[in-house]
Design an enzyme around this catalytic site. Structure first.
Site, PDB file in Angstrom:
ATOM      1  N   TYR A 225       0.825  -1.216   0.000  1.00  0.00           N
ATOM      2  CA  TYR A 225       0.000   0.000   0.000  1.00  0.00           C
ATOM      3  C   TYR A 225       0.855   1.262   0.000  1.00  0.00           C
ATOM      4  O   TYR A 225       0.360   2.337  -0.315  1.00  0.00           O
ATOM      5  CB  TYR A 225      -0.890   0.013   1.250  1.00  0.00           C
TER       6      TYR A 225
ATOM      7  N   THR B 159      -7.940 -12.196  -1.161  1.00  0.00           N
ATOM      8  CA  THR B 159      -8.821 -12.344  -2.316  1.00  0.00           C
ATOM      9  C   THR B 159      -8.238 -11.865  -3.640  1.00  0.00           C
ATOM     10  O   THR B 159      -8.611 -12.395  -4.682  1.00  0.00           O
ATOM     11  CB  THR B 159     -10.137 -11.572  -2.076  1.00  0.00           C
TER      12      THR B 159
ATOM     13  N   GLN C 216     -10.040  -2.379   7.996  1.00  0.00           N
ATOM     14  CA  GLN C 216      -9.306  -1.665   6.949  1.00  0.00           C
ATOM     15  C   GLN C 216     -10.109  -0.419   6.596  1.00  0.00           C
ATOM     16  O   GLN C 216     -11.263  -0.525   6.183  1.00  0.00           O
ATOM     17  CB  GLN C 216      -9.142  -2.583   5.744  1.00  0.00           C
TER      18      GLN C 216
ATOM     19  N   TYR D 228      -1.589  -4.061   5.722  1.00  0.00           N
ATOM     20  CA  TYR D 228      -2.366  -2.853   5.426  1.00  0.00           C
ATOM     21  C   TYR D 228      -1.525  -1.657   5.893  1.00  0.00           C
ATOM     22  O   TYR D 228      -1.864  -0.956   6.838  1.00  0.00           O
ATOM     23  CB  TYR D 228      -3.724  -2.889   6.140  1.00  0.00           C
TER      24      TYR D 228
HETATM   25  C1  LIG Z   1      -6.066  -5.210  -4.248  1.00  0.00           C
HETATM   26  C2  LIG Z   1      -5.486  -5.698  -2.940  1.00  0.00           C
HETATM   27  C3  LIG Z   1      -6.180  -6.662  -2.203  1.00  0.00           C
HETATM   28  C4  LIG Z   1      -5.649  -7.154  -1.005  1.00  0.00           C
HETATM   29  N1  LIG Z   1      -6.349  -8.101  -0.298  1.00  0.00           N
HETATM   30  C5  LIG Z   1      -5.803  -8.613   0.840  1.00  0.00           C
HETATM   31  C6  LIG Z   1      -6.483  -9.629   1.570  1.00  0.00           C
HETATM   32  O1  LIG Z   1      -7.571 -10.078   1.186  1.00  0.00           O
HETATM   33  N2  LIG Z   1      -5.893 -10.109   2.711  1.00  0.00           N
HETATM   34  C7  LIG Z   1      -4.693  -9.650   3.148  1.00  0.00           C
HETATM   35  O2  LIG Z   1      -4.189 -10.150   4.157  1.00  0.00           O
HETATM   36  N3  LIG Z   1      -4.035  -8.665   2.483  1.00  0.00           N
HETATM   37  C8  LIG Z   1      -4.565  -8.146   1.350  1.00  0.00           C
HETATM   38  N4  LIG Z   1      -3.905  -7.148   0.677  1.00  0.00           N
HETATM   39  C9  LIG Z   1      -2.652  -6.610   1.223  1.00  0.00           C
HETATM   40  C10 LIG Z   1      -1.462  -7.424   0.745  1.00  0.00           C
HETATM   41  O3  LIG Z   1      -1.405  -8.634   1.485  1.00  0.00           O
HETATM   42  C11 LIG Z   1      -0.151  -6.631   0.965  1.00  0.00           C
HETATM   43  O4  LIG Z   1      -0.194  -5.424   0.264  1.00  0.00           O
HETATM   44  C12 LIG Z   1       1.081  -7.455   0.603  1.00  0.00           C
HETATM   45  O5  LIG Z   1       2.183  -7.052   1.381  1.00  0.00           O
HETATM   46  C13 LIG Z   1       1.435  -7.340  -0.864  1.00  0.00           C
HETATM   47  O6  LIG Z   1       2.454  -8.243  -1.169  1.00  0.00           O
HETATM   48  P1  LIG Z   1       3.246  -8.092  -2.561  1.00  0.00           P
HETATM   49  O7  LIG Z   1       4.270  -9.139  -2.583  1.00  0.00           O
HETATM   50  O8  LIG Z   1       2.266  -7.993  -3.676  1.00  0.00           O
HETATM   51  O9  LIG Z   1       3.844  -6.630  -2.379  1.00  0.00           O
HETATM   52  P2  LIG Z   1       5.334  -6.026  -2.551  1.00  0.00           P
HETATM   53  O10 LIG Z   1       5.096  -4.556  -2.708  1.00  0.00           O
HETATM   54  O11 LIG Z   1       6.102  -6.737  -3.586  1.00  0.00           O
HETATM   55  O12 LIG Z   1       5.971  -6.327  -1.140  1.00  0.00           O
HETATM   56  C14 LIG Z   1       5.439  -5.861   0.082  1.00  0.00           C
HETATM   57  C15 LIG Z   1       6.550  -5.839   1.131  1.00  0.00           C
HETATM   58  O13 LIG Z   1       7.081  -7.154   1.283  1.00  0.00           O
HETATM   59  C16 LIG Z   1       8.452  -7.191   0.913  1.00  0.00           C
HETATM   60  N5  LIG Z   1       8.683  -8.425   0.183  1.00  0.00           N
HETATM   61  C17 LIG Z   1       8.110  -8.823  -0.979  1.00  0.00           C
HETATM   62  N6  LIG Z   1       8.575 -10.021  -1.337  1.00  0.00           N
HETATM   63  C18 LIG Z   1       9.448 -10.408  -0.387  1.00  0.00           C
HETATM   64  C19 LIG Z   1      10.269 -11.553  -0.215  1.00  0.00           C
HETATM   65  N7  LIG Z   1      10.239 -12.539  -1.101  1.00  0.00           N
HETATM   66  N8  LIG Z   1      11.086 -11.619   0.858  1.00  0.00           N
HETATM   67  C20 LIG Z   1      11.103 -10.609   1.759  1.00  0.00           C
HETATM   68  N9  LIG Z   1      10.344  -9.506   1.649  1.00  0.00           N
HETATM   69  C21 LIG Z   1       9.523  -9.400   0.588  1.00  0.00           C
HETATM   70  C22 LIG Z   1       8.672  -5.948   0.088  1.00  0.00           C
HETATM   71  O14 LIG Z   1      10.027  -5.517   0.120  1.00  0.00           O
HETATM   72  C23 LIG Z   1       7.721  -4.966   0.738  1.00  0.00           C
HETATM   73  O15 LIG Z   1       8.292  -4.433   1.908  1.00  0.00           O
HETATM   74  C24 LIG Z   1      -4.423  -6.647  -0.529  1.00  0.00           C
HETATM   75  C25 LIG Z   1      -3.741  -5.678  -1.271  1.00  0.00           C
HETATM   76  C26 LIG Z   1      -4.256  -5.199  -2.453  1.00  0.00           C
HETATM   77  C27 LIG Z   1      -3.512  -4.141  -3.216  1.00  0.00           C
END
Ligand SMILES: Cc1cc2nc3c(=O)[nH]c(=O)nc-3n(C[C@H](O)[C@H](O)[C@H](O)COP(=O)(O)OP(=O)(O)OC[C@H]3O[C@@H](n4cnc5c(N)ncnc54)[C@H](O)[C@@H]3O)c2cc1C
Ligand SMILES: *[C@@H]1O[C@H](CO)[C@@H](O)[C@H](O)[C@H]1NC(C)=O
Ligand SMILES: *[C@@H]1O[C@H](CO)[C@@H](O)[C@H](O)[C@H]1NC(C)=O
Ligand SMILES: *[C@@H]1O[C@H](CO)[C@@H](O)[C@H](O)[C@H]1NC(C)=O
Ligand SMILES: *[C@@H]1O[C@H](CO)[C@@H](O)[C@H](O)[C@H]1NC(C)=O
Ligand SMILES: *[C@@H]1O[C@H](CO)[C@@H](O)[C@H](O)[C@H]1NC(C)=O
Ligand SMILES: *[C@@H]1O[C@H](CO)[C@@H](O)[C@H](O)[C@H]1NC(C)=O
Ligand SMILES: *[C@@H]1O[C@H](CO)[C@@H](O)[C@H](O)[C@H]1NC(C)=O
Ligand SMILES: *[C@@H]1O[C@H](CO)[C@@H](O)[C@H](O)[C@H]1NC(C)=O
Ligand SMILES: *[C@@H]1O[C@H](CO)[C@@H](O)[C@H](O)[C@H]1NC(C)=O
Length: 494
Positions: free
Chosen positions: A92, A149, A411, A455
């Site tokens: 986010y 989701t 949220q 979040y």
């Molecule tokens: C449309 C939408 C719907 C969502 N729905 C839900 C939901 O239903 N339930 C819920 O719990 N959350 C939900 N989220 C929140 C989501 O879980 C977080 O935003 C999550 O951190 C995103 O992970 P990412 O890998 O896509 O993000 P990124 O931006 O790639 O990473 C997020 C953080 O994790 C770190 N990171 C990523 N990969 C690794 C790795 N392999 N090792 C170490 N650190 C790493 C990154 O450096 C960053 O600090 C939702 C978010 C969005 C945008």
């Protein structure tokens, strides 16, 4: 035309060569593919999901294997840079781009293997995968995992900080399913983490992984895909403050009764048709015997006026995952979306539910200030607790996740009116700050509430306590040991 193209390529070649940064020289000499600010694809690969953020990383590296992840980290360390992983890029607050300018991004999108092992019902998942693709691959083998989701969310951030979905009351958070992981540390060491190998690291990556290393794969315990699932959506177009307050209070009471763990749900609030009203919904999924849903939800519905709409969607488990996503599960078939928003979260303690005064102040705020807000907003009240919830059965200190006594994770989410920049920061920040305050200011002074790292809110006051709770001192000590130069640094990290 021919001449000008040759001239341009020659010029950029010469310029590029003379302007090569030490980081570029390092990554190039190691053979790690990367995109730099002068490259034509830089704007695209450094685009944040939340367009409230413009972040200019030093480079975005695209390693093709674990060894290259290690080399990329070492190249960043050699230049004293912050290094962060990107999995799905759905942070986010753009932490997958470092959250601030000048970081080295290690994008994991080339690490996409998923193998499901029938011998022991585990799956080995590389961290470049998205939730929708994981659900499809597991379902093909009759298996499933608890997770959120949205199809395009990456498993990296999601499983590093939590991972909640409607199966979580039965199966726990995504991070609760991790049996072992491969983690690349700040010094480039490729480590295994499990309950018996590097147990401190194993503890830390289940709740705070981004601060401790780059996880390249996780081995998870899978669950049999339920034989059926029913998604339920009950909607009320307009509830007054009394009725909407009652809807929250009676949901707290309903959660304390003997509800089955196969019941997952959330309340959703949004702008009502006039000041003093809110739109309200109960959405969730039921994984038990189909005939038993009505009787399960009836005691709660009985406390509410007749709904304006109801949509009951029965089907297979994977149909429910797809229906809830509202977008393709196979993320290679359509491009990802984006938004321009600010968001805050609040985790309420099961032992001290929201008081009548807190509920009343919160609902009044949504119904009055929410009606006139220039933002496009919604509030979700996710049911983490309730009787026998698998999330809260996990002993608090067995993982770094900070809250194992949560009733609701709320949220509070407000986008710009057209979901595009610029974000109206002055009114948007205050709108959600005051909405959270309407609850906290009407709660006991020692109320043990928290906030959810998935979040993420970069403006949160007292972030270390609210996000990491009683685990913060141990996390700090481990950080000093495992990442002494603070290589993995970004807003709201340990
Ligand atoms: C449309 C939408 C719907 C969502 N729905 C839900 C939901 O239903 N339930 C819920 O719990 N959350 C939900 N989220 C929140 C989501 O879980 C977080 O935003 C999550 O951190 C995103 O992970 P990412 O890998 O896509 O993000 P990124 O931006 O790639 O990473 C997020 C953080 O994790 C770190 N990171 C990523 N990969 C690794 C790795 N392999 N090792 C170490 N650190 C790493 C990154 O450096 C960053 O600090 C939702 C978010 C969005 C945008
Ligand atoms: C990276 O660059 C630094 C100097 O900027 C140099 O000392 C180091 O040896 C280089 N490392 C690699 C692996 O090329
Ligand atoms: C932008 O980058 C993403 C991956 O980060 C890629 O999937 C997409 O095709 C790119 N879009 C364009 C227009 O290059
Ligand atoms: C990064 O730099 C750009 C250009 O200077 C600036 O517009 C942007 O706000 C910076 N981003 C952050 C997160 O500081
Ligand atoms: C599960 O089985 C795979 C091979 O089939 C093995 O590599 C792995 O270690 C096993 N995991 C556990 C937790 O037993
Ligand atoms: C997604 O679709 C692509 C292209 O059709 C296909 O190759 C891939 O196997 C699909 N992925 C999953 C997880 O089903
Ligand atoms: C609020 O709504 C409820 C349920 O629809 C209704 O019974 C009640 O009279 C309303 N109260 C006020 C003050 O309008
Ligand atoms: C459950 O209730 C809905 C109406 O809310 C009804 O359409 C459906 O038939 C009921 N299902 C069962 C199994 O009784
Ligand atoms: C921050 O935490 C401290 C100690 O727990 C507390 O005294 C203070 O009131 C908190 N501040 C805010 C704004 O919550
Ligand atoms: C890398 O760091 C780990 C954890 O602190 C340590 O155990 C290991 O010895 C270090 N490796 C090297 C080569 O310094």
């Amino acid at each position: 035309m021919f001449i000008s193209v040759s001239f341009l390529s020659l010029a950029s070649l010469l310029l590029g060569a003379s302007a090569q940064s030490p980081l570029q020289q390092n990554l190039t000499s190691l053979g790690v593919d990367a995109v730099f600010p002068t490259d034509p694809t830089y704007a695209n690969v450094s685009q944040a999901y939340n367009k409230r953020f413009t972040v200019d990383p030093a480079a975005v590296a695209f390693p093709t294997n674990v060894q290259q992840v290690s080399e990329a980290i070492q190249a960043g360390v050699a230049q004293n840079m912050a290094v962060v992983a990107r999995s799905g890029g759905h942070s986010y607050i753009a932490n997958g781009l470092g959250g601030t300018n000048g970081s080295l991004i290690v994008d994991l999108s080339n690490l996409k293997a998923i193998s499901v092992r029938s011998s022991n019902n585990t799956a080995l998942i590389e961290m470049g995968n998205r939730l929708g693709d994981i659900a499809l691959a597991l379902n093909a083998a009759g298996r499933a995992l608890p997770h959120g989701t949205c199809s395009y969310v990456g498993i990296g951030g999601h499983s590093g900080y939590g991972g909640f979905g409607f199966t979580s009351r039965a199966w726990g958070l995504t991070l609760d399913t991790i049996k072992s992981a491969t983690v690349v540390l700040a010094n480039g060491t490729i480590a295994t983490a499990s309950s018996t190998i590097n147990p401190d690291l194993f503890w830390a990556i289940r709740g705070a992984s981004p601060s401790f290393g780059i996880v390249t794969s996780i081995e998870v315990q899978t669950f049999p895909a339920p034989t059926s699932a029913i998604v339920f959506q009950y909607g009320w177009d307009s509830l007054n403050i009394t009725a909407a307050s009652d809807a929250i209070a009676s949901f707290q009471e309903f959660a304390a009764t003997n509800i089955p763990t196969e019941f997952g749900a959330e309340l959703v609030f949004s702008r009502g048709p006039s000041s003093g009203q809110v739109a309200f919904g109960l959405t969730g999924a039921w994984y038990g015997a189909p005939a038993a849903l009505n009787a399960t939800v009836a005691p709660y519905l009985k406390t509410l006026p007749t709904p304006s709409s109801q949509t009951i969607t029965p089907g297979s488990y994977i149909n429910s995952v797809s229906f809830l996503a509202g977008q393709p599960l196979n993320t290679t078939t359509a491009p990802d979306g984006s938004d321009t928003f600010y968001q805050k979260s609040l985790m309420t303690p099961e032992g001290s539910p929201m008081s009548a005064a807190a509920i009343q102040a919160f609902v009044s705020y949504m119904a009055v200030q929410g009606f006139s807000s220039s933002t496009a907003w919604f509030i979700e009240v996710e049911l983490y607790g309730g009787s026998n919830s698998a999330i809260n059965k996990v002993p608090l200190d067995s993982t770094a996740f900070a809250k194992r006594d949560t009733l609701f994770t709320m949220q509070l989410y407000a986008s710009s009116s057209n979901y595009e920049p610029p974000y109206p920061t002055a009114v948007g920040f205050k709108f959600l700050d005051d909405m959270v305050a309407s609850i906290v200011d009407n709660s006991p002074a020692d109320w043990s509430y928290g906030a959810y790292l998935n979040y993420a809110d970069e403006r949160l006051v007292n972030a270390s306590t609210l996000y990491y709770g009683s685990h913060y001192p141990r996390l700090k000590a481990l950080k000093t040991e495992l990442d002494p130069k603070d290589t993995f640094r970004f807003p709201i990290g340990v």
